[in-house]
Design a protein around this motif. Structure first.
Motif, PDB file in Angstrom:
ATOM      1  N   UNK A  71      -5.101   9.642   6.479  1.00 54.26           N
ATOM      2  CA  UNK A  71      -5.790   9.826   5.490  1.00 54.26           C
ATOM      3  C   UNK A  71      -7.253  10.294   5.889  1.00 54.26           C
ATOM      4  N   UNK A  72      -7.961  10.799   5.128  1.00 60.09           N
ATOM      5  CA  UNK A  72      -9.499  11.018   5.079  1.00 60.09           C
ATOM      6  C   UNK A  72     -10.150   9.666   4.672  1.00 60.09           C
ATOM      7  N   UNK A  73     -10.994   9.229   5.602  1.00 61.67           N
ATOM      8  CA  UNK A  73     -11.336   7.893   5.186  1.00 61.67           C
ATOM      9  C   UNK A  73     -13.044   7.808   5.417  1.00 61.67           C
ATOM     10  N   UNK A  74     -13.525   6.706   4.690  1.00 67.46           N
ATOM     11  CA  UNK A  74     -14.956   6.622   4.933  1.00 67.46           C
ATOM     12  C   UNK A  74     -15.183   6.363   6.474  1.00 67.46           C
ATOM     13  N   UNK A  75     -16.397   6.822   6.806  1.00 67.51           N
ATOM     14  CA  UNK A  75     -16.775   6.935   8.169  1.00 67.51           C
ATOM     15  C   UNK A  75     -17.240   5.745   8.998  1.00 67.51           C
ATOM     16  N   UNK A  98      -5.707  15.708  -5.892  1.00 66.63           N
ATOM     17  CA  UNK A  98      -5.097  14.569  -7.026  1.00 66.63           C
ATOM     18  C   UNK A  98      -3.886  13.885  -5.796  1.00 66.63           C
ATOM     19  N   UNK A  99      -3.861  12.582  -6.455  1.00 66.04           N
ATOM     20  CA  UNK A  99      -2.618  12.066  -5.745  1.00 66.04           C
ATOM     21  C   UNK A  99      -1.243  12.902  -5.813  1.00 66.04           C
ATOM     22  N   UNK A 100      -0.392  12.777  -4.670  1.00 65.94           N
ATOM     23  CA  UNK A 100       0.823  13.449  -4.687  1.00 65.94           C
ATOM     24  C   UNK A 100       1.646  13.117  -5.836  1.00 65.94           C
ATOM     25  N   UNK A 101       2.180  14.022  -6.639  1.00 65.82           N
ATOM     26  CA  UNK A 101       2.993  13.901  -7.973  1.00 65.82           C
ATOM     27  C   UNK A 101       2.090  13.630  -9.063  1.00 65.82           C
ATOM     28  N   UNK A 102       0.784  13.553  -9.170  1.00 68.11           N
ATOM     29  CA  UNK A 102      -0.074  13.208 -10.299  1.00 68.11           C
ATOM     30  C   UNK A 102      -0.572  14.577 -10.753  1.00 68.11           C
ATOM     31  N   UNK A 121      -0.099  15.425   9.069  1.00 67.86           N
ATOM     32  CA  UNK A 121      -0.616  15.633   7.704  1.00 67.86           C
ATOM     33  C   UNK A 121      -1.698  14.511   7.499  1.00 67.86           C
ATOM     34  N   UNK A 122      -2.887  14.908   6.683  1.00 66.17           N
ATOM     35  CA  UNK A 122      -3.652  14.046   6.428  1.00 66.17           C
ATOM     36  C   UNK A 122      -4.063  14.257   4.718  1.00 66.17           C
ATOM     37  N   UNK A 123      -3.913  12.993   4.013  1.00 69.05           N
ATOM     38  CA  UNK A 123      -4.066  13.053   2.547  1.00 69.05           C
ATOM     39  C   UNK A 123      -5.644  13.148   2.347  1.00 69.05           C
ATOM     40  N   UNK A 124      -5.952  13.711   1.681  1.00 73.30           N
ATOM     41  CA  UNK A 124      -7.635  13.712   1.247  1.00 73.30           C
ATOM     42  C   UNK A 124      -7.490  13.529  -0.435  1.00 73.30           C
TER      43      UNK A 124
END
Ligand SMILES: [Zn+2]
Length: 258
Positions: A5-9, A211-215, A234-237
């Motif tokens: 995931x893309x996260x806070x640094x 958006x979140x996957x499926x949303x 894969x990275x989710x953003x």
């Protein structure tokens, strides 16, 4: 299969752990500002971590710009971020394909991309792969439409540029996700990373709204298929913080398999 995931640094390793991620992406500076990264106290820990690390360059970087007051600082900033990302042992530095602005000739954007790589070579070379990401918006963008991406790759492919495929950007940018991996690879020869995002905006809307996957508007199976076909991490953003991103990661793990 590495999924993250893309996260806070502030503490990316903790953010990865709490999401069950084995890859993580973060910014080194405010993405809207021309700030050079500062050395991080946790650099040794990040370098030694099990998780794969990716750094996203600031959004403000636009090495394609015909405006030299944007293009020159962008080039330098990209190099500074590449060095700082390499210090952290990052596998790649993701940067958007950029745009030339309305009324300008897109050909100049591709020339400027080539010059950005030439600049990097003159500065001693890039210390890690630069992964150019497709964008959702802008009809004068270098990496929205894949026929433009092909022209971009003629300019930068010889420098060893990498590619990051964002599923939200492709869909909102007007590229069909069915069979997309083969279409991209026929242009770039490679996909180094997938940004696995659903899209709030419709097909070809030009809207960069994850958006979140499926949303959202994308069939999650097409995202899963892109990950499987590419074999890339894969990275989710996606929104929703720990809860939303953990669910997206779990969905991809379950359906894309290990
Ligand atoms: Zn992205």
């Amino acid at each position: 299969m590495r999924i993250g995931a893309h996260v806070d640094s502030a503490d990316p390793l903790a953010e990865a752990a709490v999401r069950g991620a084995d890859a993580v992406q973060f910014f080194l500076t405010d993405p809207q500002k021309y700030n050079s990264p500062k050395p991080r106290e946790d650099a040794d820990l990040i370098r030694a971590a099990e998780v794969d690390v990716y750094v996203h360059a600031p959004y403000i970087v636009n090495v394609a710009s015909p405006n030299n007051r944007i293009r020159i600082p962008s080039r330098k900033l990209l190099m500074a971020h590449a060095r700082a990302a390499a210090e952290l042992g990052a596998k790649g530095l993701i940067v958007h394909g950029g745009h030339v602005g309305s009324g300008a000739d897109l050909a100049a954007g591709f020339v400027n991309w080539r010059k950005a790589f030439e600049y990097a070579e003159s500065e001693g070379g890039l210390p890690l792969p630069i992964l150019i990401e497709n964008t959702a918006g802008g009809d004068n963008a270098c990496a929205r439409r894949f026929d433009d991406l092909a022209r971009l790759w003629e300019a930068v492919g010889g420098f060893g540029a990498g590619f990051c495929l964002d599923t939200c950007h492709a869909f909102a940018g007007g590229e069909d996700l069915t069979g997309i991996v083969d279409r991209v690879k026929s242009i770039t020869g490679r996909i180094d990373l997938i940004h696995a995002n659903d899209s709030k905006g419709g097909f070809d809307s030009g809207q960069d709204r994850h958006d979140n996957l499926g949303n959202g508007k994308i069939d999650p199976e097409l995202v899963v298929a892109a990950i499987r076909a590419s074999g890339a991490p894969a990275i989710v953003e996606t929104p929703g913080g720990v809860e939303g991103q953990s669910a997206d990661i779990a969905l991809l793990r379950e359906r894309a398999g290990n």
